[in-house]
Design a protein around this motif. Structure first.
Motif, short mmCIF file in Angstrom:
data_model
loop_
_atom_site.label_atom_id
_atom_site.label_comp_id
_atom_site.label_asym_id
_atom_site.label_seq_id
_atom_site.Cartn_x
_atom_site.Cartn_y
_atom_site.Cartn_z
N ALA A 1 33.21 -4.41 6.18
CA ALA A 1 32.28 -4.57 5.06
C ALA A 1 31.77 -6.01 5.08
CB ALA A 1 33.03 -4.30 3.75
N ASN A 2 30.59 -6.24 4.50
CA ASN A 2 30.03 -7.60 4.49
C ASN A 2 30.39 -8.37 3.23
OD1 ASN A 2 28.71 -7.40 6.97
ND2 ASN A 2 27.03 -6.25 6.01
N ALA A 3 30.30 -7.70 2.08
CA ALA A 3 30.44 -8.40 0.80
C ALA A 3 31.89 -8.78 0.49
CB ALA A 3 29.87 -7.54 -0.31
N ILE A 4 32.82 -8.04 1.07
CA ILE A 4 34.24 -8.31 0.83
C ILE A 4 34.97 -8.23 2.16
CG2 ILE A 4 34.29 -7.37 -1.53
CD1 ILE A 4 35.68 -4.86 -0.12
N GLU A 5 36.25 -8.62 2.11
CA GLU A 5 37.10 -8.39 3.27
C GLU A 5 37.57 -6.95 3.14
OE1 GLU A 5 40.88 -10.63 4.47
OE2 GLU A 5 39.74 -11.97 3.17
N GLY A 6 37.01 -6.05 3.92
CA GLY A 6 37.38 -4.65 3.76
C GLY A 6 36.81 -3.82 4.89
N ARG A 7 37.21 -2.54 4.92
CA ARG A 7 36.77 -1.63 5.99
C ARG A 7 36.07 -0.41 5.39
NH1 ARG A 7 38.27 -5.35 8.25
NH2 ARG A 7 39.97 -5.65 9.74
N ILE A 8 34.95 -0.05 6.05
CA ILE A 8 34.17 1.12 5.64
C ILE A 8 34.44 2.26 6.61
CG2 ILE A 8 31.82 2.01 5.39
CD1 ILE A 8 31.02 -0.97 4.74
N LEU A 9 34.76 3.43 6.08
CA LEU A 9 34.94 4.62 6.93
C LEU A 9 33.56 5.09 7.36
CD1 LEU A 9 37.49 6.48 4.62
CD2 LEU A 9 38.02 5.43 6.85
N THR A 10 33.30 5.06 8.65
CA THR A 10 31.93 5.34 9.10
C THR A 10 31.53 6.81 8.89
OG1 THR A 10 32.76 5.58 11.33
CG2 THR A 10 31.81 3.47 10.79
N GLY A 11 32.52 7.70 8.77
CA GLY A 11 32.21 9.12 8.58
C GLY A 11 32.01 9.52 7.13
N ALA A 12 32.22 8.60 6.19
CA ALA A 12 32.12 8.96 4.77
C ALA A 12 30.66 9.14 4.36
CB ALA A 12 32.77 7.89 3.91
N CYS A 13 30.41 9.86 3.27
CA CYS A 13 29.04 10.06 2.78
C CYS A 13 28.52 8.78 2.12
CB CYS A 13 29.00 11.21 1.78
SG CYS A 13 29.59 12.76 2.48
N ARG A 14 29.30 8.26 1.16
CA ARG A 14 28.91 7.03 0.47
C ARG A 14 30.10 6.11 0.35
NH1 ARG A 14 27.37 10.61 -3.51
NH2 ARG A 14 28.28 9.48 -5.25
N TRP A 15 29.85 4.81 0.18
CA TRP A 15 30.96 3.88 -0.01
C TRP A 15 30.60 2.84 -1.06
CZ3 TRP A 15 29.56 -1.12 0.97
CH2 TRP A 15 28.50 -1.33 1.86
N TYR A 16 31.63 2.32 -1.70
CA TYR A 16 31.49 1.30 -2.74
C TYR A 16 32.50 0.20 -2.47
CZ TYR A 16 28.95 5.03 -5.03
OH TYR A 16 28.05 6.03 -5.31
N ALA A 17 32.02 -1.00 -2.15
CA ALA A 17 32.93 -2.14 -1.98
C ALA A 17 33.21 -2.70 -3.37
CB ALA A 17 32.28 -3.20 -1.10
N VAL A 18 34.48 -2.83 -3.71
CA VAL A 18 34.82 -3.25 -5.09
C VAL A 18 35.71 -4.48 -5.10
CG1 VAL A 18 34.64 -0.87 -5.95
CG2 VAL A 18 36.89 -1.74 -5.29
N ARG A 19 35.53 -5.25 -6.18
CA ARG A 19 36.43 -6.38 -6.46
C ARG A 19 37.17 -6.09 -7.76
NH1 ARG A 19 35.55 -10.70 -3.24
NH2 ARG A 19 33.37 -11.04 -2.70
#
Ligand SMILES: Cc1cc2nc3c(=O)[nH]c(=O)nc-3n(C[C@H](O)[C@H](O)[C@H](O)COP(=O)(O)O)c2cc1C
Length: 193
Positions: free
Chosen positions: A80-98
């Motif tokens: 992820a760009n906004a946080i230190e985190g990983r995005i599942l590339t196969g998911a429909c949508r994602w939300y980076a949260v703090r």
């Protein structure tokens, strides 16, 4: 409304954890409230690192395997760009949260988070009874230590026709995997008793 999804979090060494979780999302999806039990790794990671990525997905096979810690090989992910985190590339949508607020006075914590970035990767396939049956079965499989012996198998017997009638191969594989997992765990429980 509680949306069932998959959360990725990182521990202090940067090791990723992938786990199903329910999220209470507001209409504008700016805020996301999570309710992890304090015994989970997800809770520990959110508490220590204060960030994670919540995913909406129709991949119930991944959800089933992640629920019982049997995701092998690990799914494809990107940073992820906004946080230190990983995005599942196969998911429909994602939300980076703090994390904004943690109330952990009870066994099940209440964690209020703010959505700091989000993305859409593909369409959600749509409502399907087999997929929902697998989600229910996955939740049951994570409650083996709490629910009375035999109850989970009974519930699985009730859910199975939905998978048989309306599922595809992935739903059948996921359901069979969970049924085997529950059978093995109930057998171990009986041996210990
Ligand atoms: C659809 C679904 C939703 C879930 N929601 C939650 C939840 O809100 N809170 C929680 O503590 N566990 C929830 N679980 C159970 C956790 O995923 C499970 O206990 C998992 O093993 C915890 O993993 P972790 O220790 O790696 O975080 C859910 C499971 C499923 C299948």
């Amino acid at each position: 409304m509680i949306i069932e999804g998959i959360m990725t979090t990182l521990d202090e060494k940067g090791v990723v954890n992938v786990s199903p979780l329910g999220a209470i999302m507001d209409n504008a999806t700016q805020r996301c409230v999570l309710r992890p039990y304090k015994t989970t790794k997800t809770y520990g990671n959110l508490k220590k690192k204060g960030q994670g990525v919540f995913h909406i997905t129709d991949d119930v096979e991944m959800m089933a395997r992640a629920a019982v810690g049997r995701l092998d090989p690990p799914p494809l992910m990107e940073n992820a760009n906004a946080i230190e985190g990983r995005i599942l590339t196969g998911a429909c949508r994602w939300y980076a949260v703090r994390v904004c607020e943690i109330d952990d006075a009870r066994p099940r914590a209440r964690i209020v988070t703010e959505v700091v970035d989000q993305g859409r990767q593909r369409d959600f396939i749509g409502l399907n009874r087999a997929k929902h049956a697998v989600v229910e079965a996955a939740i049951l499989a994570t409650r083996i230590d709490i629910l009375p012996a035999g109850q989970i198998s009974e519930d699985l017997t009730r859910l199975e026709p939905l998978v048989e009638k309306t599922g595809g191969e992935a739903e059948r594989r996921a359901f069979d995997f969970l049924a085997e997992y529950v059978k093995a765990a109930e057998k171990t429980e009986r041996l210990i008793e």
